[in-house]
Design an enzyme around this catalytic site. Sequence first.
Site, short mmCIF file in Angstrom:
data_model
loop_
_atom_site.label_atom_id
_atom_site.label_comp_id
_atom_site.label_asym_id
_atom_site.label_seq_id
_atom_site.Cartn_x
_atom_site.Cartn_y
_atom_site.Cartn_z
N PRO A 217 0.79 -1.26 0.16
CA PRO A 217 -0.16 -0.24 0.03
C PRO A 217 0.72 1.44 0.14
CG PRO A 217 -0.11 -0.58 2.07
CD PRO A 217 1.12 -1.95 1.32
N PHE A 218 1.85 0.92 0.39
CA PHE A 218 3.01 2.85 0.70
C PHE A 218 4.68 2.35 -0.94
CE2 PHE A 218 0.26 2.28 3.88
CZ PHE A 218 0.14 3.65 3.95
N GLU A 235 3.73 0.01 5.57
CA GLU A 235 3.68 0.48 6.53
C GLU A 235 3.32 1.69 6.03
OE1 GLU A 235 5.64 1.26 10.75
OE2 GLU A 235 6.60 -0.27 9.22
N LYS A 251 4.25 -4.23 13.83
CA LYS A 251 4.74 -5.23 14.85
C LYS A 251 3.60 -6.58 14.41
CE LYS A 251 8.59 -3.73 15.78
NZ LYS A 251 8.96 -3.59 14.41
#
Length: 441
Positions: A217-218, A235, A251
């Site tokens: 997504p990033f 993230e 995490k």
Amino acid sequence: MRKKASFTVEDINRFKTNLLQWAQQFDEVVWQDSNGHHGEYHSFDAILAVDGLTSMVTDYENAFEDLKTFQSSTKDWIFGYLSYDLKNDVERLSSSNYDGLEFPDLFFFQPKKIIFLKGNLVSFHYLNMVDEEIEEDFKDLNSSSTTYSQNRLPQTAVSIKHRIAKEDYYANVKTMLNHIHRGDIYEANFCQEFYAEGLEIDPVATYFGLNAISRAPFATFLKLNHHYLLSASPERYLKKQGTKVISQPIKGTAKRAYDVAEDSELAATLAADPKERAENIMIVDLVRNDLSKSALKGTVQVEELCKVYSFDQVHQMISTITSKVAPNKNPIDIIKETFPMGSMTGAPKVSAMKIIEALEATKRGLYSGSVGYISPEGDFDFNVVIRSILYNKNKSYASFSVGSAITAKASPEREYEECLLKAKAMQQVLEDVHNHREDQR
């Protein structure tokens, strides 16, 4: 200041491919792609910024104040990155480990050309000095005859080396565990570098290969002259949307399985794993503390705790922490007060960073730093640079680093296996793409 024009595109995937290849004519490039992940805080599907009118490249000394000056003077969109070693500007720390990549500590630029993608709508935001190029650029980019072909490069055997031998990794994790048992820290993110020397790669082909595996997504492609970042980051570090600030630390990691029942069981096991939950909750507490430095009193909230999300390669445990800030709060101060991100440091943060520096063998640089943008209104969105290949073209040096959170219950063997799981996609794409052949997409 910027002319805006929007067009509808039929084949958005072909347009994306053309767009990134077209961008290579420029020295400054930032491309970010959500790969169809539409979360609650989604703004657009993809964004490209190229060709700096103004830029700043600097080391860590006084970096955040210099960035504040640059951002306030441009009063425009700026794109760039924050390296992990800006920690030395935030705290009294240093970075003395080996650096094979030699990226500057901080880089931002004011792009002449910005292109936003949402659905099949493509929006051009060009500075007035180049606004007459919008129609021509769109015509070139949308041409069905435009194809991307990889560069033909010398066929060289790729040899990926470990900066830390397995036995040394085990010994360093045990040293970190001693620090934890003594009460110096509760948790720390311990990383290791994998690297290849004398390697010539096509950065665009390598990015496409990595993105095809991970579809994160990033995802990010960044170019600063001869420095490249090819990232499949899952993230978000920090986003500001009006007066709301959002952090989404990761995490907790588990592998995927082809069998649906087995895959669901792996996700459920991760969600219930006491060690993974403890890691995540410790970082949530750290992020809450970081956000409170700039937040209006009583506005820090945990919107989502230890939720498991599934990506192509792995399951991840993600929490969402938000806060509200005053309308006049400087965006650079918000970033500085939370940097580096808790998921890549540990708790307490400063103690963890000192121990990390002593035990790791490599200067992190852009790895575990952040890439993103700041809008003219002071909104911003930044990722965490993980699951990424970094490449210095002039040195023919490629590198990817991976890490895991060390807590009191950590096992050196299990942490090492987690690192290999995270390294799999980067290693695979370097081995697959380094021998280039003519390839039309």
